[in-house]
Design a protein around this motif. Structure first.
Motif: not given
Length: 121
Positions: A51-52, A54-58, A64, A68, A70
């Motif tokens: 997670i970046t 900024e909250g972007r996840t991979n 998947k 999750t 966070s």
């Protein structure tokens, strides 16, 4: 010095849920990406999710829709919510963070000590 402390591992039955937390402590300027990795016996360590800031996840394809990730930037914490767990999710889970010690330093990688997750069938 930066420390990453993981918590939340344990034993759960297949289909159950667990929540892992990773908290960064110590003296540092900022944290960029935070990730969770896992290593099963006899296997290489593999990426679970990142997670970046900024909250972007991979996510790894294998998790998947079930996991999750966070983060709370104010608390320097990242949380991995794991649901619909499978026996193949059994591994030691490690937190990783890219941390900048000062405003002028490069980012360095830090690892937590690992937390065991065991999923019984």
């Amino acid at each position: 010095q930066v420390q990453l402390v993981e918590s939340g591992g344990g034993l759960v039955q297949a289909g159950g849920s667990l929540r892992l937390s990773c908290t960064a402590s110590g003296s540092f300027f900022s944290i960029s990406a935070i990730g969770w990795y896992r290593q099963a016996p006899g296997k290489q360590r593999e990426l679970v999710a990142t997670i970046t800031v900024e909250g972007r996840t991979n996510y790894a394809d294998s998790v998947k829709g079930r996991f999750t990730l966070s983060r709370d930037n104010a608390k320097n914490t990242a949380t991995l919510q794991m649901s619909s767990l499978k026996p193949e999710d059994t591994a030691v889970y490690y937190c990783n963070a890219r941390v900048r010690s000062t405003s002028t330093s490069w980012y360095a990688n830090y690892w937590g000590q690992g937390t065991q997750v065991t999923v019984s069938s």
